[in-house]
Motif scaffolding. Structure first.
Motif, PDB file in Angstrom:
ATOM      1  N   VAL A 225     -43.600   1.239  22.096  1.00 43.25           N
ATOM      2  CA  VAL A 225     -42.129   1.340  22.119  1.00 43.25           C
ATOM      3  C   VAL A 225     -41.707   2.761  22.474  1.00 43.25           C
ATOM      4  O   VAL A 225     -40.792   2.969  23.289  1.00 43.25           O
ATOM      5  N   LEU A 226     -42.368   3.762  21.887  1.00 48.59           N
ATOM      6  CA  LEU A 226     -42.042   5.153  22.215  1.00 48.59           C
ATOM      7  C   LEU A 226     -42.329   5.438  23.686  1.00 48.59           C
ATOM      8  O   LEU A 226     -41.542   6.110  24.364  1.00 48.59           O
ATOM      9  N   GLY A 227     -43.423   4.914  24.206  1.00 49.85           N
ATOM     10  CA  GLY A 227     -43.738   5.089  25.629  1.00 49.85           C
ATOM     11  C   GLY A 227     -42.675   4.479  26.518  1.00 49.85           C
ATOM     12  O   GLY A 227     -42.241   5.088  27.509  1.00 49.85           O
ATOM     13  N   LEU A 228     -42.230   3.275  26.173  1.00 47.82           N
ATOM     14  CA  LEU A 228     -41.176   2.623  26.962  1.00 47.82           C
ATOM     15  C   LEU A 228     -39.860   3.392  26.862  1.00 47.82           C
ATOM     16  O   LEU A 228     -39.140   3.534  27.861  1.00 47.82           O
ATOM     17  N   PHE A 229     -39.557   3.905  25.665  1.00 52.73           N
ATOM     18  CA  PHE A 229     -38.365   4.727  25.465  1.00 52.73           C
ATOM     19  C   PHE A 229     -38.413   5.962  26.375  1.00 52.73           C
ATOM     20  O   PHE A 229     -37.425   6.299  27.034  1.00 52.73           O
ATOM     21  N   LEU A 230     -39.560   6.630  26.420  1.00 53.76           N
ATOM     22  CA  LEU A 230     -39.676   7.825  27.266  1.00 53.76           C
ATOM     23  C   LEU A 230     -39.591   7.476  28.748  1.00 53.76           C
ATOM     24  O   LEU A 230     -38.988   8.226  29.528  1.00 53.76           O
ATOM     25  N   LEU A 231     -40.181   6.359  29.146  1.00 52.68           N
ATOM     26  CA  LEU A 231     -40.058   5.937  30.550  1.00 52.68           C
ATOM     27  C   LEU A 231     -38.596   5.691  30.907  1.00 52.68           C
ATOM     28  O   LEU A 231     -38.114   6.156  31.953  1.00 52.68           O
ATOM     29  N   PHE A 232     -37.889   4.977  30.050  1.00 51.45           N
ATOM     30  CA  PHE A 232     -36.471   4.702  30.289  1.00 51.45           C
ATOM     31  C   PHE A 232     -35.669   6.008  30.354  1.00 51.45           C
ATOM     32  O   PHE A 232     -34.846   6.203  31.258  1.00 51.45           O
ATOM     33  N   ALA A 233     -35.898   6.897  29.385  1.00 49.13           N
ATOM     34  CA  ALA A 233     -35.171   8.171  29.360  1.00 49.13           C
ATOM     35  C   ALA A 233     -35.475   8.985  30.614  1.00 49.13           C
ATOM     36  O   ALA A 233     -34.570   9.577  31.217  1.00 49.13           O
ATOM     37  N   GLY A 234     -36.736   9.021  31.013  1.00 51.60           N
ATOM     38  CA  GLY A 234     -37.109   9.781  32.208  1.00 51.60           C
ATOM     39  C   GLY A 234     -36.447   9.234  33.463  1.00 51.60           C
ATOM     40  O   GLY A 234     -35.937   9.992  34.293  1.00 51.60           O
ATOM     41  N   ILE A 235     -36.448   7.923  33.593  1.00 46.40           N
ATOM     42  CA  ILE A 235     -35.796   7.298  34.753  1.00 46.40           C
ATOM     43  C   ILE A 235     -34.298   7.583  34.723  1.00 46.40           C
ATOM     44  O   ILE A 235     -33.684   7.867  35.762  1.00 46.40           O
ATOM     45  N   SER A 236     -33.704   7.555  33.527  1.00 43.60           N
ATOM     46  CA  SER A 236     -32.267   7.828  33.438  1.00 43.60           C
ATOM     47  C   SER A 236     -31.945   9.282  33.793  1.00 43.60           C
ATOM     48  O   SER A 236     -30.873   9.567  34.319  1.00 43.60           O
ATOM     49  N   HIS A 237     -32.886  10.197  33.537  1.00 44.24           N
ATOM     50  CA  HIS A 237     -32.703  11.595  33.959  1.00 44.24           C
ATOM     51  C   HIS A 237     -32.532  11.683  35.476  1.00 44.24           C
ATOM     52  O   HIS A 237     -31.798  12.539  35.974  1.00 44.24           O
ATOM     53  N   LEU A 238     -33.270  10.844  36.168  1.00 46.94           N
ATOM     54  CA  LEU A 238     -33.296  10.922  37.630  1.00 46.94           C
ATOM     55  C   LEU A 238     -32.239  10.058  38.295  1.00 46.94           C
ATOM     56  O   LEU A 238     -32.034  10.154  39.499  1.00 46.94           O
ATOM     57  N   THR A 239     -31.565   9.214  37.517  1.00 43.80           N
ATOM     58  CA  THR A 239     -30.631   8.264  38.127  1.00 43.80           C
ATOM     59  C   THR A 239     -29.272   8.275  37.433  1.00 43.80           C
ATOM     60  O   THR A 239     -28.525   9.231  37.557  1.00 43.80           O
ATOM     61  N   PHE A 240     -28.974   7.244  36.681  1.00 39.98           N
ATOM     62  CA  PHE A 240     -27.618   6.979  36.209  1.00 39.98           C
ATOM     63  C   PHE A 240     -27.083   7.927  35.139  1.00 39.98           C
ATOM     64  O   PHE A 240     -25.880   8.014  34.973  1.00 39.98           O
ATOM     65  N   ALA A 241     -27.934   8.641  34.399  1.00 37.55           N
ATOM     66  CA  ALA A 241     -27.435   9.510  33.315  1.00 37.55           C
ATOM     67  C   ALA A 241     -27.649  10.993  33.615  1.00 37.55           C
ATOM     68  O   ALA A 241     -27.569  11.830  32.721  1.00 37.55           O
ATOM     69  N   ARG A 242     -27.875  11.296  34.867  1.00 41.04           N
ATOM     70  CA  ARG A 242     -28.188  12.679  35.244  1.00 41.04           C
ATOM     71  C   ARG A 242     -27.111  13.656  34.791  1.00 41.04           C
ATOM     72  O   ARG A 242     -27.402  14.719  34.256  1.00 41.04           O
ATOM     73  N   GLY A 243     -25.857  13.316  34.988  1.00 38.21           N
ATOM     74  CA  GLY A 243     -24.758  14.193  34.584  1.00 38.21           C
ATOM     75  C   GLY A 243     -24.699  14.398  33.080  1.00 38.21           C
ATOM     76  O   GLY A 243     -24.447  15.509  32.607  1.00 38.21           O
TER      77      GLY A 243
END
Length: 148
Positions: A17-35
């Protein structure tokens, strides 16, 4: 010969679950939540905010992938993930101190409550990867994941 401490099923699930959380957070850094992530980069960081957000996103994707795939090295990965959570904590503090709205955290109370979750993430990484068990057993080779 030293053996890696056996993980419980709950620890295994928590690590995934922590791994999936970090993957999601990392992807969001690069896409929809960058700002939103820009709001967490303190002004005193001597680098471009977008660079910091992209770099930390890449690190989060890498760490998430490691949590999901490097079970044999879960103890050293746990140390690195915990250290990462400690390293990014000043960004959370900065967001609180400057009163910057992001991620729906639009009050001092909400930003303050969030600060208490960072130590939970550190402990989650250490526990789910077996670091705490290795410390308890005082097995130095288990603490690093490498044999002497």
């Amino acid at each position: 010969m030293h053996r890696l401490p056996k993980a419980t099923p709950l620890q295994h699930v928590a690590r995934i679950v922590l791994g999936l959380f970090l993957l999601f957070a990392g992807i969001s850094h690069l896409t929809f939540a960058r700002g939103d992530f820009h709001a967490q980069v303190p002004d005193w960081v001597p680098a471009d905010k977008d660079f910091v957000v992209v770099a930390s996103g890449i690190v989060e994707i890498t760490l998430g992938g490691a949590l999901l795939t490097l079970g044999r090295f879960r103890v050293p990965v746990g140390w690195v993930v915990a250290a990462f959570f400690v390293a990014i904590f000043p960004g959370n503090i900065s967001q609180y101190v400057t009163g910057t709205d992001a991620f729906g955290l639009n009050s001092d109370a909400a930003r303050g409550i969030r600060l208490f979750f960072q130590p939970v993430l550190v402990l989650w990484a250490l526990w789910s990867c077996g670091v705490l068990g290795a410390i308890r057993n005082r097995d130095t080779s288990s603490l690093t994941g490498f044999k002497r």
